[in-house]
Design a protein around this motif. Structure first.
Motif: not given
Length: 319
Positions: A71-83, A207-220
């Motif tokens: 549930a966590v994985n699929t919801l995260n994928e769905y919401q990251d796609f929507q955002s 550590f998994n958040q390090i490569p995505d930091a710039k992209a994550d910041k762009s969506v809040g």
């Protein structure tokens, strides 16, 4: 010669196959090994306490834990796609999302249904244990559901919540929760094992958040890497790694866990090498090259997965 009618008939079939493949991608099946090892660890501490195990209860517990993780994985994928975040991240085997919905956007409603189904299964499993054990299990379920539903959109906007939520989900809810539903009590061996997983799983997501930091910041989003930078992230990772090792050593010294559990310190060496690799690269270049980043993430996965597995096996052997 294939008729037009037969071609049209094969289209729904190919569409279903494509959707099925996308759903499997968004489930992130390789990541579910962590759930299996954490539940196994909870089982091992219950056995170590000389509890008569109900394998039906264990099966329901494992099913509910796997459903919650899906549930966590699929919801995260769905919401990251929507955002739109899914389009901005650099995909690695360990971070950045699966990219399943980017390849097949039409599968988004199907993935959302999988989210709903997984949450329903999780709630039903929780209801089974409420019937078996009474309201004492309710806090586990409430916290678990809150993490599932709020992780992507809300928890990821708070550095501290985002830092601790993964460890609570796997260490407290899965390890300690499994032991509790099998034994009906809280054992110190389960608490110690849960704390070990708490620190290691926090490190895994950190550590998994390090490569995505710039992209994550762009969506809040505002997790620890965004708020305090890589240098402080490396310090926190090191402290957590030391804490998890210290818990195993102290638990063995005070006979909370068998001294044989010291062998579970071996996979943590991968975590040591992971943080050493990133620290060395960061000092030299400030921007960590992706091949080095992927190597460090891989080592981090080994530490987070194999430490609870080794610990569970050690406990079972001692039991």
């Amino acid at each position: 010669m294939v008729s037009t009618n037969s071609r049209e008939q094969t289209k729904p079939f190919h569409h279903q196959v494509s959707n099925f493949a996308t759903v499997l991608k968004t489930m992130r099946l390789p990541f579910l090994s962590l759930t299996l090892f954490c539940v196994l660890l909870g089982l091992s501490t219950a056995i170590y306490s000389n509890v008569l195990i109900s394998w039906i209860d264990f099966s329901v517990c494992l099913g509910g834990a796997l459903a919650a993780h899906i549930a966590v994985n699929t919801l995260n994928e769905y919401q990251d796609f929507q955002s739109g975040l899914d389009f901005k991240t650099s995909k690695t085997p360990f971070s950045g999302g699966s990219g399943g919905l980017i390849d097949n956007p039409k599968a988004a409603p199907v993935v959302l249904k999988i989210v709903q189904l997984s949450i329903t299964i999780t709630v039903l499993c929780g209801g089974y244990f409420i019937y078996q054990l009474g309201p004492a299990i309710v806090p586990f379920g409430v916290v678990g559901l809150l993490i599932i539903i709020t992780y992507t959109r809300y928890i990821n906007t708070s550095p501290l919540l985002c830092l601790f939520a993964p460890g609570v989900g796997f260490g407290a809810l899965m390890v300690i929760g499994t032991d509790f539903v099998l034994s009906g009590t809280f054992s110190m061996s389960a608490v110690a094992s849960g704390i070990v997983c708490f620190f290691l799983v926090n490190n895994l997501l950190l550590f998994n958040q390090i490569p995505d930091a710039k992209a994550d910041k762009s969506v809040g989003r505002k997790h620890l890497v965004i708020a305090y930078g890589i240098k402080h992230t490396l310090v926190v990772y090191t402290v957590f790694l030391i804490c998890s090792a210290a818990v195993i050593v102290l638990a063995g010294f005070y006979n909370v866990l068998p001294k044989f559990s010291y062998f579970s310190l071996i996979p943590m060496l991968a975590g040591v090498e992971s943080v050493r690799t990133l620290s060395k690269s960061f000092k030299q270049e400030q921007i960590i090259p992706m091949p080095i980043m992927q190597r460090a993430l891989g080592l981090n996965v080994i530490a987070a997965n194999f430490t609870p597995l080794f610990l569970a096996v050690c406990i079972l052997i001692a039991a």
